[in-house]
Design a protein around this motif. Structure first.
Motif, mmCIF file in Angstrom:
data_model
loop_
_atom_site.group_PDB
_atom_site.id
_atom_site.type_symbol
_atom_site.label_atom_id
_atom_site.label_comp_id
_atom_site.label_asym_id
_atom_site.label_seq_id
_atom_site.Cartn_x
_atom_site.Cartn_y
_atom_site.Cartn_z
ATOM 1 N N PHE A 58 0.830 -1.208 0.000
ATOM 2 C CA PHE A 58 0.000 0.000 0.000
ATOM 3 C C PHE A 58 0.867 1.261 0.000
ATOM 4 C CE2 PHE A 58 0.917 -0.387 4.488
ATOM 5 C CZ PHE A 58 0.994 0.924 4.936
ATOM 6 N N PHE A 59 2.111 1.137 0.521
ATOM 7 C CA PHE A 59 2.994 2.296 0.603
ATOM 8 C C PHE A 59 3.598 2.637 -0.757
ATOM 9 C CE2 PHE A 59 7.114 4.307 1.910
ATOM 10 C CZ PHE A 59 6.556 5.450 2.489
ATOM 11 N N ALA A 60 3.546 1.703 -1.717
ATOM 12 C CA ALA A 60 4.148 1.944 -3.034
ATOM 13 C C ALA A 60 3.480 3.112 -3.751
ATOM 14 C CB ALA A 60 4.062 0.687 -3.887
ATOM 15 N N ALA A 61 2.186 3.313 -3.495
ATOM 16 C CA ALA A 61 1.462 4.407 -4.143
ATOM 17 C C ALA A 61 1.624 5.724 -3.407
ATOM 18 C CB ALA A 61 -0.022 4.059 -4.238
ATOM 19 N N GLN A 62 2.320 5.711 -2.263
ATOM 20 C CA GLN A 62 2.475 6.919 -1.468
ATOM 21 C C GLN A 62 3.903 7.433 -1.424
ATOM 22 O OE1 GLN A 62 0.686 5.025 2.013
ATOM 23 N NE2 GLN A 62 -1.064 6.425 1.854
ATOM 24 N N THR A 63 4.858 6.546 -1.697
ATOM 25 C CA THR A 63 6.254 6.961 -1.646
ATOM 26 C C THR A 63 6.615 7.798 -2.876
ATOM 27 O OG1 THR A 63 8.544 6.167 -1.500
ATOM 28 C CG2 THR A 63 7.026 4.844 -2.802
ATOM 29 N N SER A 64 7.587 8.678 -2.721
ATOM 30 C CA SER A 64 8.089 9.463 -3.847
ATOM 31 C C SER A 64 9.301 8.800 -4.489
ATOM 32 C CB SER A 64 8.464 10.876 -3.381
ATOM 33 O OG SER A 64 9.509 10.814 -2.402
ATOM 34 N N SER A 65 9.800 7.739 -3.862
ATOM 35 C CA SER A 65 11.008 7.071 -4.335
ATOM 36 C C SER A 65 10.668 5.965 -5.327
ATOM 37 C CB SER A 65 11.791 6.484 -3.161
ATOM 38 O OG SER A 65 12.831 5.643 -3.613
ATOM 39 N N LEU A 66 11.166 6.096 -6.537
ATOM 40 C CA LEU A 66 10.970 5.048 -7.531
ATOM 41 C C LEU A 66 11.581 3.736 -7.061
ATOM 42 C CD1 LEU A 66 10.122 4.113 -10.389
ATOM 43 C CD2 LEU A 66 12.369 4.914 -11.194
ATOM 44 N N THR A 67 12.732 3.812 -6.405
ATOM 45 C CA THR A 67 13.420 2.608 -5.922
ATOM 46 C C THR A 67 12.581 1.870 -4.889
ATOM 47 O OG1 THR A 67 15.576 3.635 -6.317
ATOM 48 C CG2 THR A 67 15.518 1.730 -4.835
ATOM 49 N N VAL A 68 12.015 2.614 -3.944
ATOM 50 C CA VAL A 68 11.181 2.002 -2.901
ATOM 51 C C VAL A 68 9.932 1.379 -3.527
ATOM 52 C CG1 VAL A 68 9.762 2.456 -0.850
ATOM 53 C CG2 VAL A 68 12.027 3.498 -1.063
ATOM 54 N N ALA A 69 9.316 2.092 -4.460
ATOM 55 C CA ALA A 69 8.118 1.566 -5.117
ATOM 56 C C ALA A 69 8.425 0.262 -5.848
ATOM 57 C CB ALA A 69 7.553 2.600 -6.090
ATOM 58 N N ILE A 70 9.538 0.217 -6.563
ATOM 59 C CA ILE A 70 9.926 -0.999 -7.276
ATOM 60 C C ILE A 70 10.158 -2.140 -6.300
ATOM 61 C CG2 ILE A 70 11.787 -2.065 -8.625
ATOM 62 C CD1 ILE A 70 12.076 0.645 -10.071
ATOM 63 N N ALA A 71 10.841 -1.859 -5.176
ATOM 64 C CA ALA A 71 11.142 -2.899 -4.184
ATOM 65 C C ALA A 71 9.863 -3.468 -3.574
ATOM 66 C CB ALA A 71 12.042 -2.329 -3.090
ATOM 67 N N LEU A 72 8.917 -2.614 -3.209
ATOM 68 C CA LEU A 72 7.671 -3.074 -2.599
ATOM 69 C C LEU A 72 6.829 -3.881 -3.589
ATOM 70 C CD1 LEU A 72 6.676 0.145 -0.602
ATOM 71 C CD2 LEU A 72 7.484 -2.017 0.350
ATOM 72 N N ILE A 73 6.787 -3.425 -4.822
ATOM 73 C CA ILE A 73 6.017 -4.146 -5.837
ATOM 74 C C ILE A 73 6.667 -5.484 -6.157
ATOM 75 C CG2 ILE A 73 5.289 -4.089 -8.257
ATOM 76 C CD1 ILE A 73 4.906 -1.025 -7.879
ATOM 77 N N ALA A 74 7.993 -5.512 -6.200
ATOM 78 C CA ALA A 74 8.705 -6.769 -6.458
ATOM 79 C C ALA A 74 8.419 -7.788 -5.358
ATOM 80 C CB ALA A 74 10.205 -6.505 -6.561
ATOM 81 N N LEU A 75 8.427 -7.347 -4.111
ATOM 82 C CA LEU A 75 8.126 -8.244 -2.991
ATOM 83 C C LEU A 75 6.698 -8.775 -3.104
ATOM 84 C CD1 LEU A 75 8.873 -9.500 -0.234
ATOM 85 C CD2 LEU A 75 8.044 -7.377 0.841
ATOM 86 N N ALA A 76 5.761 -7.896 -3.445
ATOM 87 C CA ALA A 76 4.358 -8.304 -3.540
ATOM 88 C C ALA A 76 4.136 -9.272 -4.696
ATOM 89 C CB ALA A 76 3.465 -7.074 -3.694
ATOM 90 N N THR A 77 4.751 -9.011 -5.838
ATOM 91 C CA THR A 77 4.564 -9.916 -6.973
ATOM 92 C C THR A 77 5.223 -11.270 -6.718
ATOM 93 O OG1 THR A 77 6.499 -8.946 -8.087
ATOM 94 C CG2 THR A 77 4.325 -8.080 -8.679
ATOM 95 N N ALA A 78 6.360 -11.278 -6.022
ATOM 96 C CA ALA A 78 7.007 -12.547 -5.652
ATOM 97 C C ALA A 78 6.101 -13.347 -4.721
ATOM 98 C CB ALA A 78 8.350 -12.279 -4.981
ATOM 99 N N ALA A 79 5.498 -12.646 -3.764
ATOM 100 C CA ALA A 79 4.600 -13.322 -2.831
ATOM 101 C C ALA A 79 3.360 -13.838 -3.549
ATOM 102 C CB ALA A 79 4.201 -12.360 -1.711
ATOM 103 N N HIS A 80 2.842 -13.059 -4.503
ATOM 104 C CA HIS A 80 1.687 -13.543 -5.250
ATOM 105 C C HIS A 80 2.017 -14.822 -6.002
ATOM 106 C CE1 HIS A 80 -1.842 -13.767 -7.823
ATOM 107 N NE2 HIS A 80 -0.978 -14.168 -8.747
ATOM 108 N N GLN A 81 3.171 -14.857 -6.639
ATOM 109 C CA GLN A 81 3.527 -16.042 -7.407
ATOM 110 C C GLN A 81 3.710 -17.254 -6.497
ATOM 111 O OE1 GLN A 81 2.454 -15.605 -10.220
ATOM 112 N NE2 GLN A 81 4.208 -15.708 -11.607
ATOM 113 N N GLY A 82 4.234 -17.025 -5.287
ATOM 114 C CA GLY A 82 4.311 -18.119 -4.321
ATOM 115 C C GLY A 82 2.931 -18.587 -3.893
#
Length: 446
Positions: free
Chosen positions: A335-359
Motif C-alpha cells: 500500500f505504501f508503493a502508491a504513497q512513496t516518492s522514491s521510484l526505488t522504494v516503489a519498485i522494491a515493494l512491488i517486487a516483494l508483492a509480486t514474488a509473494a503472489h507467485q508463491g
C-alpha cells in the motif's frame, strides 16, 4: 521406497515445456499494457488525428475505456476457463492445449489490425478465450507427471514462466514500438504462439506413452497409488465440495490483484506524479526486469518451501497454509508503493508483492491436484480460474474509474489486504485439506 535421484529426471523436461508455454502465453497477454502507454496508440484508439493534443481529459477517457477492454478479456477468460477445463478432461491435455494455443495466437496477431477500442475489445476477448487453456492444461500435466509431494515445486517452476514472459515483453515490446510502430509488437508476439503450437504437438505425450521415460521413473510418478475416476464428472457435482470452494475463493481474491499489476503497472510508473522519476517506453526495461526476476524467485522459492515443510513431516494442510500466510504478509506493505516518492522504494515493494503472489499462486494451483483425483484436476482448475476471472472482471471495471478519480492509493490498499482475507476464508471453509476420494465422484454427464 524409490527416491527421485534413483528414478530419473525426465519429468522435469515436461516442466520446462510448460515453462516455455506459460512464458509465451504471458508475452501475448502482456503486450497491451505496455502498448497502452504509447501516445500514437492512444490517439488511434480514440480516433484522434495524429497531430491532436492528448489532453488529460482524453487520457482519462482512454483509461476508462481501457478498463472495459480489460474486462472483456477477463470475461472471455472466465468463460474459457470453465469450458476448457471441461474440454481438457474429455479430449486430453495434448489436444485441448493445442486448441487453446491456436485461438490465442490468432487473436494476438489480429490485434495488429484493430483501429478503435471496439475492435480492441473483440480481439482481447478472443485472446482471453484462448489463453484460458494454459493453466488448466499445465496443472493437469503436472498432476499426470508428478507425485503429489513434488507438485507445488513443479507448479512453481512452470508458473515462473509468467514472470519471464513479462520481462521479455518489457524488454522487447518497447523496442518494437519505438522502431516499427505498435502494430508490429502484436504481429511478432502472435507468431511466437504458432511456434509453440508445433513444439507442443510434437513433444508432449502422457507418461505411459513416452518411450524416453524409464519404468522406474514411471513407477515413482504413480507412487501415490491414486485411483482413476470416471471421466465425466459434472460441474454441479464438483461445486458440491467445500474443497472446490476453498480453491475458488483463493483464486477469486488473489487473481484480480495479479492482473491489476500486469494491466496497470506500466501506467503507474508512467503517470504517477508522486514519483521522483517516471518511466516510459525507453526506460521500462530494467525496473520490470528487477520486479519480475524477483517475482520468478518467489514462485520457485515458495513452491520449494512448501515441499521442504512436507519433507520435514508437516501435513499438506500445515505446509501449504503456512507458506500462504508468509506470502500474504509479504504483500501487506505494498500500500505504501502508491504513497512513496522514491521510484526505488516503489519498485522494491512491488517486487516483494509480486514474488509473494507467485508463491501464493503456485500453492493455490497445487490445491486442485492435492484435493482431487488427477482425472478431474483440469475441471477443478477451470472452475477456480473462472472465479478468479470473475473477480478480475469486477476489479477491471472499477480500476480505470478509481485511478482517474482517486489515483493509485485505493488500488494498492485493496491489494495489500486481499490475500490475508482470502486465507482466513479458505481456512474457515476448509480447516483441514482432506482430499476428495475417487469413490465419492460419480460418472455423471454435464
Amino acid at each position: 521406497m524409490q527416491t527421485p535421484t534413483t528414478t530419473g529426471r525426465f519429468r522435469w523436461r515436461i516442466v520446462a515445456l510448460l515453462f516455455l508455454a506459460t512464458t509465451i502465453n504471458y508475452v501475448d497477454r502482456q503486450v497491451l499494457s505496455f502498448t497502452m502507454t504509447d501516445e500514437v496508440f492512444r490517439k488511434e484508439m480514440l480516433d484522434m488525428a495524429p497531430d491532436a493534443v492528448l489532453t488529460k481529459e482524453a487520457t482519462d477517457r482512454f483509461k476508462v475505456l481501457y478498463s472495459d477492454v480489460d474486462a472483456a478479456f477477463k470475461f472471455a477468460y472466465a468463460i474459457g476457463f470453465l469450458l476448457v477445463g471441461w474440454l481438457i478432461d474429455r479430449i486430453g491435455t495434448k489436444r485441448g492445449f493445442s486448441l487453446g494455443i491456436i485461438v490465442w495466437s490468432i487473436a494476438a496477431a489480429l490485434t495488429a489490425f484493430v483501429s478503435n477500442m471496439a475492435g480492441l475489445r473483440w480481439a482481447r476477448a478472443l485472446l482471453g478465450l484462448g489463453e484460458s487453456a494454459n493453466f488448466p492444461s499445465s496443472i493437469k500435466t503436472v498432476a499426470e507427471w508428478f507425485p503429489r509431494r513434488e507438485r507445488s515445486f513443479a507448479n512453481g517452476l512452470f508458473n515462473a514462466g509468467a514472470n519471464v514472459g513479462i520481462i521479455l515483453t518489457a524488454l522487447a515490446v518497447p523496442y518494437l514500438i519505438l522502431h516499427f510502430g505498435w502494430r508490429s509488437s502484436f504481429l511478432v508476439t502472435g507468431v511466437l504462439g504458432f511456434g509453440l503450437l508445433a513444439f507442443w504437438w510434437f513433444t508432449y505425450s502422457k507418461p505411459e506413452q513416452n518411450p524416453k521415460l524409464s519404468a522406474d521413473e514411471l513407477a515413482y510418478i504413480r507412487s501415490d497409488e491414486e485411483t482413476i475416476v470416471p471421466l465425466k464428472v459434472s460441474w454441479g457435482k464438483l461445486l458440491g465440495y467445500k474443497q472446490t470452494w476453498a480453491f475458488a475463493v483463493g483464486k477469486f481474491m488473489a487473481d484480480p490483484i495479479w492482473w491489476f499489476y500486469m494491466t496497470w503497472l506500466p501506467d503507474f510508473f508512467n503517470s504517477n506524479d508522486a514519483l521522483d522519476q517516471k518511466l516510459d517506453l525507453k526506460s521500462f526495461g530494467i525496473p520490470f526486469l528487477i520486479i519480475y526476476v524477483v517475482s520468478d524467485a518467489g514462485s520457485i522459492f515458495f513452491g520449494w518451501l512448501t515441499t521442504q515443510f512436507m519433507n520435514m513431516g508437516w501435513t499438506a494442510n500445515r505446509a501449504r497454509k503456512t507458506t500462504m500466510l508468509i506470502c500474504a504478509l509479504c504483500v501487506v506493505p505494498i500500500f505504501f508503493a502508491a504513497q512513496t516518492s522514491s521510484l526505488t522504494v516503489a519498485i522494491a515493494l512491488i517486487a516483494l508483492a509480486t514474488a509473494a503472489h507467485q508463491g501464493w499462486s503456485a500453492n493455490m494451483y497445487t490445491f486442485a491436484s492435492d484435493l482431487f483425483p488427477r482425472n478431474v484436476v483440469a475441471s477443478v482448475t477451470g472452475i477456480g480460474g473462472m472465479f478468479g476471472a470473475v473477480g478480475g472482471i469486477l476489479l477491471a471495471l472499477l480500476a480505470g474509474r478509481i485511478i482517474t478519480s482517486f489515483g493509485y492509493v485505493p488500488m494498492f490498499i485493496i491489494a495489500s489486504c486481499a490475500y490475508l482475507i482470502a486465507l482466513v476464508i479458505i481456512h474457515l471453509v476448509l480447516p483441514r485439506m482432506e482430499p476428495v476420494r475417487a469413490e465419492e465422484l460419480t460418472n455423471e454427464f454435464v
